[in-house]
Scaffold this motif. Structure first.
Motif, mmCIF file in Angstrom:
data_model
loop_
_atom_site.group_PDB
_atom_site.id
_atom_site.type_symbol
_atom_site.label_atom_id
_atom_site.label_comp_id
_atom_site.label_asym_id
_atom_site.label_seq_id
_atom_site.Cartn_x
_atom_site.Cartn_y
_atom_site.Cartn_z
ATOM 1 N N GLN A 126 0.845 -1.209 0.000
ATOM 2 C CA GLN A 126 0.000 0.000 0.000
ATOM 3 C C GLN A 126 0.878 1.256 0.000
ATOM 4 O OE1 GLN A 126 -3.883 -0.470 2.072
ATOM 5 N NE2 GLN A 126 -2.794 -1.917 3.357
ATOM 6 N N LYS A 269 -16.539 0.548 12.257
ATOM 7 C CA LYS A 269 -16.985 0.669 10.860
ATOM 8 C C LYS A 269 -17.572 -0.626 10.335
ATOM 9 C CE LYS A 269 -13.760 4.336 9.872
ATOM 10 N NZ LYS A 269 -12.387 4.560 9.537
ATOM 11 N N ARG A 272 -14.923 -6.980 10.384
ATOM 12 C CA ARG A 272 -13.731 -7.162 9.548
ATOM 13 C C ARG A 272 -13.238 -8.584 9.744
ATOM 14 N NH1 ARG A 272 -15.218 -2.944 7.734
ATOM 15 N NH2 ARG A 272 -14.167 -0.938 7.857
ATOM 16 N N GLU A 295 -6.613 1.514 9.397
ATOM 17 C CA GLU A 295 -7.844 2.273 9.105
ATOM 18 C C GLU A 295 -7.725 3.725 9.575
ATOM 19 O OE1 GLU A 295 -11.663 0.519 9.145
ATOM 20 O OE2 GLU A 295 -10.881 -1.472 8.664
ATOM 21 N N GLY A 298 -6.461 5.598 6.947
ATOM 22 C CA GLY A 298 -7.356 5.714 5.791
ATOM 23 C C GLY A 298 -7.123 4.646 4.736
ATOM 24 N N LEU A 299 -6.462 3.536 5.105
ATOM 25 C CA LEU A 299 -6.137 2.504 4.109
ATOM 26 C C LEU A 299 -7.310 1.561 3.877
ATOM 27 C CD1 LEU A 299 -2.465 1.797 5.160
ATOM 28 C CD2 LEU A 299 -3.323 3.280 3.345
ATOM 29 N N ASP A 300 -7.198 0.825 2.771
ATOM 30 C CA ASP A 300 -8.274 -0.073 2.360
ATOM 31 C C ASP A 300 -8.292 -1.326 3.245
ATOM 32 O OD1 ASP A 300 -10.214 -1.072 0.342
ATOM 33 O OD2 ASP A 300 -8.677 -2.602 0.113
ATOM 34 N N PRO A 301 -9.416 -1.599 3.928
ATOM 35 C CA PRO A 301 -9.456 -2.731 4.866
ATOM 36 C C PRO A 301 -9.124 -4.075 4.216
ATOM 37 C CG PRO A 301 -11.430 -1.375 5.100
ATOM 38 C CD PRO A 301 -10.674 -0.848 3.920
ATOM 39 N N ALA A 302 -9.587 -4.296 2.986
ATOM 40 C CA ALA A 302 -9.344 -5.589 2.339
ATOM 41 C C ALA A 302 -7.858 -5.766 2.036
ATOM 42 C CB ALA A 302 -10.171 -5.698 1.071
ATOM 43 N N LEU A 303 -7.219 -4.709 1.529
ATOM 44 C CA LEU A 303 -5.780 -4.800 1.237
ATOM 45 C C LEU A 303 -4.985 -4.997 2.520
ATOM 46 C CD1 LEU A 303 -5.094 -2.050 -1.460
ATOM 47 C CD2 LEU A 303 -5.101 -4.534 -1.736
ATOM 48 N N SER A 304 -5.432 -4.347 3.573
ATOM 49 C CA SER A 304 -4.726 -4.467 4.853
ATOM 50 C C SER A 304 -4.814 -5.895 5.377
ATOM 51 C CB SER A 304 -5.297 -3.491 5.886
ATOM 52 O OG SER A 304 -5.092 -2.169 5.464
ATOM 53 N N GLN A 306 -5.285 -8.535 3.670
ATOM 54 C CA GLN A 306 -4.480 -9.374 2.775
ATOM 55 C C GLN A 306 -2.997 -9.311 3.172
ATOM 56 O OE1 GLN A 306 -4.189 -8.338 -1.486
ATOM 57 N NE2 GLN A 306 -6.215 -9.300 -1.587
#
Ligand code: ATP
Length: 467
Positions: A126, A269, A272, A295, A298-304, A306
């Motif tokens: 990321q 949110k 998860r 989070e 502000g990062l993407d939860p799915a990518l995190s 992964q």
């Protein structure tokens, strides 16, 4: 691109340099120095100035010194400052100031390195991530890590440790944090503190290093959580909590496997899902903090999730490996190397993990075998150290172990507290047990080796690996 040019380094430190140079890395140890590094002549057990000539011979681009060392020409590439540690700190601050990186500080009584490495895995993919390879978390480790940070870093993860009151805040300020994480507060380094409250106050001081708009990620459910939260309130810092039920981030449900954990977390949110590639609730709890950090950035939860799934425990901190002792008979045992560190919290966590592991054959079929623990002293626990060692005997996970061998003078307290059926050997030093190490394990066993680094149970890990 150069990490440091002489012009930048002179400006950062206020030092002088007779000649121009440019460095691609920063090193404090000639054994690990790479050509092109700036060698920092720190004074620790030995005076780094004694190694400057050697560093330059090995190809150092320059050396940061407080005097021209004997045998070094005055026109050598030297950055001369009044104090080398302060010079390194200045480089660290300047490196921080020149990057647009989001910087995450991690402190806590246990789990700093595990969490740092989880963050590395989570953030990689990321953006460009900078974090120390080792546990560089002290008065020279933090500025060194910062000074090594490339200018184009997107995320930096800085581990901040402490032995004495007052250490954390200045290091956190130096790193000028966007997010501060406290993994947990537990008895460790008690010799420097009167109480757990004292440790909590010190850990909470990491929040003094948060820049405006920063976020604190704090463990909920500890006897001292209120101290951490009060500090966030006093500093006017938004806090995201994790760990206990009721925290912003907590485990709603989980499958606790032998190889991994699959967790559904409840978060502000929404739910998860994530996977941690190592058994143990403690790692899943660290992972909550890590995803909360991602989070907050502000990062993407799915990518995190992964990225987090690619994390494996660092060496010496719970890695499990199969030792095949006889290829013909196809026998072997499982070894858990946890020889890097121990205090009551991590001891309990490791015993919990051992208690869910099943003895297996070489192709992974569950078979008859024993759970064995070889436990070394937990150091730096202060006055109550013997009681804390003896108390391990009462830990619920102990009931599932076949035998416990004890190493070190303090572990005698545990040895004496163990029921006879579970009481194995007691030796004062790991070296004493080395000649008999083969007699401690049988085919099919699962063996945990854990202790503080200073007690050197890693010698036993090495010996078990060679069986
Ligand atoms: P050090 O400062 O000595 O490097 P640390 O704080 O970095 O220690 P780790 O190296 O991450 O801690 O982990 C040390 C031990 O604690 C390992 O056995 C690890 O499995 C265990 N551990 C990691 N996280 C936790 C946790 N949240 N609770 C209890 N034990 C933990």
């Amino acid at each position: 691109m150069a990490l440091w040019t002489s012009t930048e380094a002179v400006k950062a430190t206020g030092g002088t340099s007779a000649v121009g140079w440019s460095a691609e890395g920063v090193s404090i140890d000639t054994r690990a120095l790479r050509p092109g590094d700036l060698f920092v002549a720190l004074k620790d057990v030995r005076d780094g100035h004694d190694f400057v000539a050697q560093a330059l011979e090995k190809g150092a681009a320059a050396a940061l010194v407080s005097r021209i060392p004997d045998g070094v020409a005055p026109d050598a590439p030297l950055l001369v400052v009044p104090d080398v540690l302060q010079g390194l700190e200045a480089l660290g601050r300047a490196a921080r100031a020149r990057t647009g990186a989001r910087v995450i500080g991690v402190t806590g009584s246990v789990g700093k390195t595990s969490t740092k490495e989880m963050l590395r895995a989570t953030l990689t993919g990321q953006g460009r991530v900078h974090a120390a390879e080792a546990s560089y978390n002290n008065h020279w480790g933090v500025p060194l890590t910062l000074a090594r940070m490339p200018a184009d870093t997107d995320f930096a993860v800085i581990e901040i440790g402490m032995n004495h009151p007052g250490e954390i805040a200045p290091l956190a300020r130096m790193a000028d944090l966007d997010v501060a994480v406290i993994t947990t507060v537990a008895p460790a380094h008690l010799f420097s503190f009167d109480s757990l409250d004292g440790i909590a106050v010190e850990k909470a001081s990491i929040l003094d290093g948060l820049r405006k708009g920063g976020t604190a990620v704090l463990p909920e459910g500890l006897p001292v959580s209120h101290i951490l939260l009060a500090k966030a309130a006093a500093n006017n810092v938004p806090a995201v909590t994790f760990a206990a039920q009721g925290a912003d981030w907590h485990i709603a449900s989980a499958q606790w496997g032998e190889e991994a954990s699959a967790v559904q977390a409840a978060t502000p949110k929404g739910p998860r899902l994530f996977r941690v590639q190592s058994p143990g609730r403690h790692f899943a709890v660290n992972a909550l903090a890590v995803l909360a950090v991602a989070e907050a950035l502000g990062l993407d939860p799915a990518l995190s999730a992964q990225g987090l799934g690619r994390w494996v425990p660092p060496a010496g901190r719970g890695q499990r490996e199969r030792i095949v002792t006889d290829l013909i008979d196809d026998t072997g045992f499982d070894l858990i190397d946890d020889a890097f560190n121990a205090n009551p919290a991590s001891m309990a966590a490791s015993l919990d993990v051992l208690s869910i592991l099943n003895p297996k054959d070489n192709i992974g079929r569950i078979q008859k075998g024993r759970r064995i623990a070889i436990l070394g002293d937990m150091l730096e626990l202060g006055e109550t150290e013997l009681a804390l060692h003896a108390a391990i005997a009462e830990h619920p996970a102990m009931a599932s172990l076949a035998i416990v061998h004890c190493v070190g003078p303090r572990m005698k307290a545990l040895h004496d507290a163990l029921p006879k059926a579970r009481r194995g050997e007691w030796v004062e030093t790991a070296a004493e047990l080395l000649p008999r190490v083969a007699s401690l394990v049988d085919a099919g066993d699962v063996v945990l080796v854990k202790g503080s680094k200073g007690i050197k149970v890693s010698l036993l890990v090495d010996a078990l690996r060679k069986l």
